[in-house]
Design a protein around this motif. Sequence first.
Motif, PDB file in Angstrom:
ATOM      1  N   ARG A   1       0.831  -1.215   0.000  1.00 27.92           N
ATOM      2  CA  ARG A   1       0.000   0.000   0.000  1.00 27.92           C
ATOM      3  C   ARG A   1       0.861   1.258   0.000  1.00 27.92           C
ATOM      4  NH1 ARG A   1      -5.000  -2.178   3.710  1.00 27.92           N
ATOM      5  NH2 ARG A   1      -5.705  -3.644   2.119  1.00 27.92           N
TER       6      ARG A   1
ATOM      7  N   TYR B   1      -8.400  15.568  -0.880  1.00 30.70           N
ATOM      8  CA  TYR B   1      -9.597  14.860  -1.340  1.00 30.70           C
ATOM      9  C   TYR B   1     -10.848  15.720  -1.144  1.00 30.70           C
ATOM     10  CZ  TYR B   1     -13.355  11.420  -1.306  1.00 30.70           C
ATOM     11  OH  TYR B   1     -14.523  10.745  -1.543  1.00 30.70           O
TER      12      TYR B   1
ATOM     13  N   ARG C   1      -8.472   9.503  -4.772  1.00 31.75           N
ATOM     14  CA  ARG C   1      -9.296   8.592  -3.976  1.00 31.75           C
ATOM     15  C   ARG C   1      -8.474   7.359  -3.563  1.00 31.75           C
ATOM     16  NH1 ARG C   1     -13.483   7.850  -7.533  1.00 31.75           N
ATOM     17  NH2 ARG C   1     -14.303   9.916  -7.074  1.00 31.75           N
ATOM     18  N   LEU C   2      -7.731   6.812  -4.519  1.00 34.95           N
ATOM     19  CA  LEU C   2      -6.945   5.610  -4.218  1.00 34.95           C
ATOM     20  C   LEU C   2      -5.777   5.917  -3.278  1.00 34.95           C
ATOM     21  CD1 LEU C   2      -7.085   4.030  -7.751  1.00 34.95           C
ATOM     22  CD2 LEU C   2      -8.005   3.023  -5.661  1.00 34.95           C
TER      23      LEU C   2
ATOM     24  N   ILE D   1     -11.269  -2.274   6.527  1.00 34.86           N
ATOM     25  CA  ILE D   1     -11.721  -0.898   6.388  1.00 34.86           C
ATOM     26  C   ILE D   1     -13.241  -0.750   6.444  1.00 34.86           C
ATOM     27  CG2 ILE D   1     -11.769  -0.938   3.860  1.00 34.86           C
ATOM     28  CD1 ILE D   1     -10.185   1.873   4.348  1.00 34.86           C
TER      29      ILE D   1
ATOM     30  N   ARG E   1      -5.742   8.213  -1.069  1.00 32.27           N
ATOM     31  CA  ARG E   1      -6.329   8.417   0.254  1.00 32.27           C
ATOM     32  C   ARG E   1      -6.689   7.083   0.892  1.00 32.27           C
ATOM     33  NH1 ARG E   1     -11.961   9.438   1.570  1.00 32.27           N
ATOM     34  NH2 ARG E   1     -12.196  10.576   3.531  1.00 32.27           N
ATOM     35  N   GLU E   2      -7.231   6.181   0.091  1.00 35.14           N
ATOM     36  CA  GLU E   2      -7.601   4.863   0.608  1.00 35.14           C
ATOM     37  C   GLU E   2      -6.347   4.118   1.093  1.00 35.14           C
ATOM     38  OE1 GLU E   2     -10.934   3.332   1.693  1.00 35.14           O
ATOM     39  OE2 GLU E   2     -10.738   5.313   0.802  1.00 35.14           O
ATOM     40  N   ASN E   3      -5.276   4.214   0.313  1.00 38.83           N
ATOM     41  CA  ASN E   3      -4.021   3.582   0.730  1.00 38.83           C
ATOM     42  C   ASN E   3      -3.465   4.240   1.980  1.00 38.83           C
ATOM     43  OD1 ASN E   3      -3.160   1.381  -1.121  1.00 38.83           O
ATOM     44  ND2 ASN E   3      -3.532   2.945  -2.646  1.00 38.83           N
TER      45      ASN E   3
ATOM     46  N   ASN F   1      -6.149  13.826   2.982  1.00 38.87           N
ATOM     47  CA  ASN F   1      -7.582  13.896   3.243  1.00 38.87           C
ATOM     48  C   ASN F   1      -8.133  15.263   2.852  1.00 38.87           C
ATOM     49  OD1 ASN F   1     -10.037  12.826   4.289  1.00 38.87           O
ATOM     50  ND2 ASN F   1      -9.750  14.060   6.140  1.00 38.87           N
TER      51      ASN F   1
ATOM     52  N   ARG G   1      -5.243   5.757   4.239  1.00 38.76           N
ATOM     53  CA  ARG G   1      -6.118   5.433   5.354  1.00 38.76           C
ATOM     54  C   ARG G   1      -5.787   4.068   5.939  1.00 38.76           C
ATOM     55  NH1 ARG G   1     -11.924   6.589   5.634  1.00 38.76           N
ATOM     56  NH2 ARG G   1     -12.220   5.984   3.486  1.00 38.76           N
ATOM     57  N   THR G   2      -5.458   3.141   5.062  1.00 37.53           N
ATOM     58  CA  THR G   2      -5.164   1.797   5.552  1.00 37.53           C
ATOM     59  C   THR G   2      -3.716   1.660   6.008  1.00 37.53           C
ATOM     60  OG1 THR G   2      -4.866   1.192   3.246  1.00 37.53           O
ATOM     61  CG2 THR G   2      -6.925   0.551   4.282  1.00 37.53           C
TER      62      THR G   2
ATOM     63  N   ASP H   1     -17.424   6.257   5.492  1.00 35.44           N
ATOM     64  CA  ASP H   1     -16.984   7.047   6.635  1.00 35.44           C
ATOM     65  C   ASP H   1     -17.777   8.324   6.808  1.00 35.44           C
ATOM     66  OD1 ASP H   1     -15.725   7.645   4.227  1.00 35.44           O
ATOM     67  OD2 ASP H   1     -14.143   8.779   5.218  1.00 35.44           O
TER      68      ASP H   1
END
Lengths: 310, 486
Positions: free
Chosen positions: A8, A110, A85-86, B231, A88-90, A107, A92-93, B70
């Motif tokens: 990630r 985004y 978006r991707l 998630i 941010r998703e990466n 964030n 986030r995780t 979220d």
Amino acid sequence: MLSRVAERMYWFGRYMERIENTARLISVNTNLVLDLPRVKHIWSSLISITGYEENFSTRFSNQDERNVIKFLLTDERCSIMSSVRLARENARTTREIMPREAWVKINKLYLHLEKNLPKALKREGRHQLLSEIVSYCQELNGYLYSCMSVNEAYNFMRIGTNLERADMTSRILDVGCLNLLNTEYPEIREYENILWMNVLMSLTAYQMYRQHVDDAINGEDVAEFLLKDEKFPKAVAHCLADINESFTLLPNPDEPLRAVTHAQRVIRGCDVPHLLSSEELHGFIDEVQADLGGIHNQLSGAWFDFTSSP
Amino acid sequence: MELKNYHATSNAWDELLTDKLRARRGLRDITTFLRKSSLKDLNQRRYDAELAIRSMGITFTVYSDGSNIDREWPFDIIPRTILNKEWQTIEKGLKQRLTALNLFIADVYNDQKIIKDKVVPKDILASSRDYRSFCEGMTPVYGVWAHICGTDLIRDDDGAVYVLEDNLRVPSGVSYMLENRNISKRVLPELFENYNVLPMDNYPSQLLETLSSISPRPKDFPEVVVLTPGIFNSAYFEHSFLAQRMGAELVEGSDLVVGDDDCVYMKTVDGLSRVDVIYRRIDDLFLDPEVFNKDSVLGVPGLMRAWKSGNVALANAPGSGVADDKVVYTYVPDMIRYYLSEEPILPNVPSFLCSDKIQRQHVLSNMENLVVKPANESGGYGMYIGPRESKRRTAEMKRLIKANPRNYIAQPIINLSTVPTLCDNAIEPRHVDLRPFILQGDRSYVTAGGLTRVALVKGSLMVNSSQGGGSKDTWIIEPLSKREKT
């Protein structure tokens, strides 16, 4: 570090780099259009650079400014928005790995784009928003550069950044050549100088190139600079050397190292004047792209898709 | 802001203001602040708080909310306050309670003395959804099963604090408690100057300390990981928050593997690496497809084998949920007397067991004045609140109780206490509860305060975030002496 997290971080690096590159690319070409109003295929060349011709043609038939910009900004899979978006998703995780400000920054980017992206569809608001995107990316780089340990996570991100960067540099160079070879518009040869300058500016390479090369701007020197320069951060040779260094800091790097040194030898050994005069540069860049793909496969195999039992 | 109509909409015990609208002892600076602030000023602060929450990405997930995974965390800026003197007693009560609960869990999986001595009836184990016969005979390190507990407290009209329930499976909310403090420091900095508000941000270190203490390999730095379902789980934000603050790896089931040596390893870029302690945020039944739910893809095949061999510690230990049952809850005061020979410091809310014939009759004929709860649900799901239900729902509930009396308890309606809350154009009372977090490993620890949840809808008693609740920062206050106030 966990393989999943490493993967990630790698993709986070790639997406962040892609966001910035795409924003710069659109911005520079919006300017170019003002210089070359008669050249029609500038917008379609952006689609070729990104390599998304197929995805584009399923949504739009006409490669005009409106459609191309809309596609590159908002498409669900191939745009700045989808990369944000991707990324941010990466992030986030992997939030437990990354400095907190870095997550806040991505964030915010985004949230900012979610609200303001439509402004960039028209020329008048475009420059402003695109430069905001670039500075978000740069601030994020700054946080990571100054607040994050140069640990494995950092290295995976850096590998992602450099691989994406090398990929983008080679694509932009490729399309620069294709533009000049375009037989539908033979008059474009008149603007050769402007086009090569545009290639440099798309990569923010203009200034550094100027300092490095004394001669007037010409295809040979530009291609040589973007492929072989060891010092300019976006030159393919520099990216590969950086990837090489990151690899050596990771456990069991033999196979990925083999792949990257191979690519380094190919770049170092190529004869740019010959490639240009024999119109073989396009074919050569295909080969470079395949090598970059090979590096990705090797590093995935070594560190991400790891399966074995204790 | 005017407070003179404050009590017009509620007759509950208020945490800040007396019936005569005076500040409760030690809290006058807060009421003065509220009276002096304009609506515009307070709204600006609320806006700042919302902005901070958005940009920090403090979110939670509501399962029914479609693709929006979220949602921003709802927060009210006016803090909920408790004086330290009262808190000291509550803290003792919470430690006492968790100690007894852990003795109970250890007992029911081993000698079952409390059942042999007829303090707790045998059939509540047989019918408990969270009793895991698989765990029989196990003794985790220090005899502690539930290392992390979130206990819900409420205050009734008379000002007394009651325990509403103990959450011993995978209690959540602690990250929001910590973030709330961050936000209120940002938006109400001047209020902190006048008080000694007990800090709470050492929770992650205490948690790491607790988790490290139960490592099966007594090393200085055991490998502690947080196991998340991923998630899409409602508490994912919290999982990553805690992993980050503890400097622990956040793992998913697919990152872990159990070897032939019955040890747990995680897949790293270096190869496999041994794991000592798993803070699991996955329900028992999904932990190990070899033992529990065969279709679970969230868990790790062989995990129970590794745990039973003593090669990995799980927090909370599987089977801890047996003490989280609302029927078992009614016996906690008896457990405290039985195991500790002490009187309970914190009382339970009086409860009626539907499994008992006489109590059931009472429940069935007083439905409109009672709250009925399923024994094994959390988050307010399946709850029946007498005064506001339709005739049809009442009939339905009666049928459910008769069909499965063991699954229900009933309690009188407790008029939860209120705290001033910034509503559209006024400060109004809203009902709150409080969830402190208690840790037990080689020693015990209680958070200074906890997560105050507030029912944002006028008159509502539903504080769960999944049911339209919000939250407040909770201040345990040690009043400054006159000399300290400058």
